[in-house]
Scaffold this motif. Structure first.
Motif, mmCIF file in Angstrom:
data_model
loop_
_atom_site.group_PDB
_atom_site.id
_atom_site.type_symbol
_atom_site.label_atom_id
_atom_site.label_comp_id
_atom_site.label_asym_id
_atom_site.label_seq_id
_atom_site.Cartn_x
_atom_site.Cartn_y
_atom_site.Cartn_z
ATOM 1 N N HIS A 48 0.793 -1.231 0.000
ATOM 2 C CA HIS A 48 0.000 0.000 0.000
ATOM 3 C C HIS A 48 0.826 1.281 0.000
ATOM 4 O O HIS A 48 1.806 1.399 0.722
ATOM 5 N N HIS A 49 0.362 2.238 -0.807
ATOM 6 C CA HIS A 49 0.846 3.606 -0.685
ATOM 7 C C HIS A 49 0.140 4.206 0.538
ATOM 8 O O HIS A 49 -0.810 3.625 1.060
ATOM 9 N N ALA A 50 0.591 5.381 0.946
ATOM 10 C CA ALA A 50 0.048 6.014 2.156
ATOM 11 C C ALA A 50 -1.476 6.159 2.121
ATOM 12 O O ALA A 50 -2.161 5.867 3.108
ATOM 13 N N GLU A 51 -1.992 6.574 0.956
ATOM 14 C CA GLU A 51 -3.429 6.830 0.853
ATOM 15 C C GLU A 51 -4.217 5.536 1.032
ATOM 16 O O GLU A 51 -5.212 5.490 1.763
ATOM 17 N N ALA A 52 -3.769 4.478 0.339
ATOM 18 C CA ALA A 52 -4.448 3.182 0.436
ATOM 19 C C ALA A 52 -4.298 2.600 1.834
ATOM 20 O O ALA A 52 -5.215 1.962 2.362
ATOM 21 N N PRO A 74 -1.256 12.397 -4.936
ATOM 22 C CA PRO A 74 -1.540 10.975 -5.154
ATOM 23 C C PRO A 74 -1.162 10.534 -6.572
ATOM 24 O O PRO A 74 -1.288 11.307 -7.522
ATOM 25 N N CYS A 75 -0.689 9.304 -6.708
ATOM 26 C CA CYS A 75 -0.224 8.831 -8.011
ATOM 27 C C CYS A 75 -1.404 8.597 -8.955
ATOM 28 O O CYS A 75 -2.507 8.253 -8.535
ATOM 29 N N SER A 76 -1.147 8.788 -10.247
ATOM 30 C CA SER A 76 -2.212 8.700 -11.248
ATOM 31 C C SER A 76 -2.029 7.512 -12.180
ATOM 32 O O SER A 76 -2.815 7.291 -13.076
ATOM 33 N N ALA A 83 -3.641 3.033 -9.037
ATOM 34 C CA ALA A 83 -3.474 4.474 -8.848
ATOM 35 C C ALA A 83 -4.265 4.974 -7.645
ATOM 36 O O ALA A 83 -5.466 4.748 -7.541
ATOM 37 N N CYS A 84 -3.578 5.681 -6.763
ATOM 38 C CA CYS A 84 -4.250 6.207 -5.565
ATOM 39 C C CYS A 84 -5.281 7.269 -5.918
ATOM 40 O O CYS A 84 -6.337 7.345 -5.294
ATOM 41 N N ALA A 85 -4.959 8.116 -6.908
ATOM 42 C CA ALA A 85 -5.890 9.190 -7.255
ATOM 43 C C ALA A 85 -7.249 8.602 -7.648
ATOM 44 O O ALA A 85 -8.294 9.124 -7.272
HETATM 45 ZN ZN LIG Z 1 -0.136 5.961 -4.869
#
Ligand SMILES: [Zn+2]
Length: 123
Positions: A48-52, A74-76, A83-85
């Protein structure tokens, strides 16, 4: 208060190092009213990225008008993780998102924000 919540996100981002490398250390805080309900940071590549990471903590919980604070745009793009976005855009509970800096990575660099701007419900 926005500053306090962004500082909380920043504190989370410090936990990401060094496991997150070569990804940038990112932190995230999700706020309901004046209360932090979830926090997260970028895990080892492929995880997971921070957002997820933060969204996972409120999975299945009924919230409305949440605010999200992220230390990096957030990544696209779909790399090792989705993608987090897009994940944020699809999560109707998130009403506002605060991002401290644009992602200097040319694969993203404003595209993540564009996704978020274009998805905003009723506003
Ligand atoms: Zn991300």
């Amino acid at each position: 208060m926005d500053e306090i919540f962004m500082l909380a996100a920043l504190a989370q981002s410090r936990k990401a190092l060094p496991e997150c490398l070569p990804n940038p250390p990112v932190g995230c805080a999700i706020v309901d009213g004046q209360k932090i309900v979830a926090q997260g940071y970028t895990r080892t590549p492929g995880k997971h990225h921070a957002e997820a990471d933060a969204l996972k903590q409120i999975q299945g919980q009924a919230f409305n008008f949440l605010k999200m604070y992220v230390t990096l745009e957030p990544c696209s793009f779909h790399g090792r993780t989705p993608a987090c976005a897009l994940a944020i855009a699809e999560d109707r509970r998130i009403d506002k998102i605060y991002v401290s800096i644009l992602d200097p990575d040319p694969r993203n660099n404003g595209k993540g924000l564009d996704i978020l701007k274009n998805c905003r419900k009723d506003s």
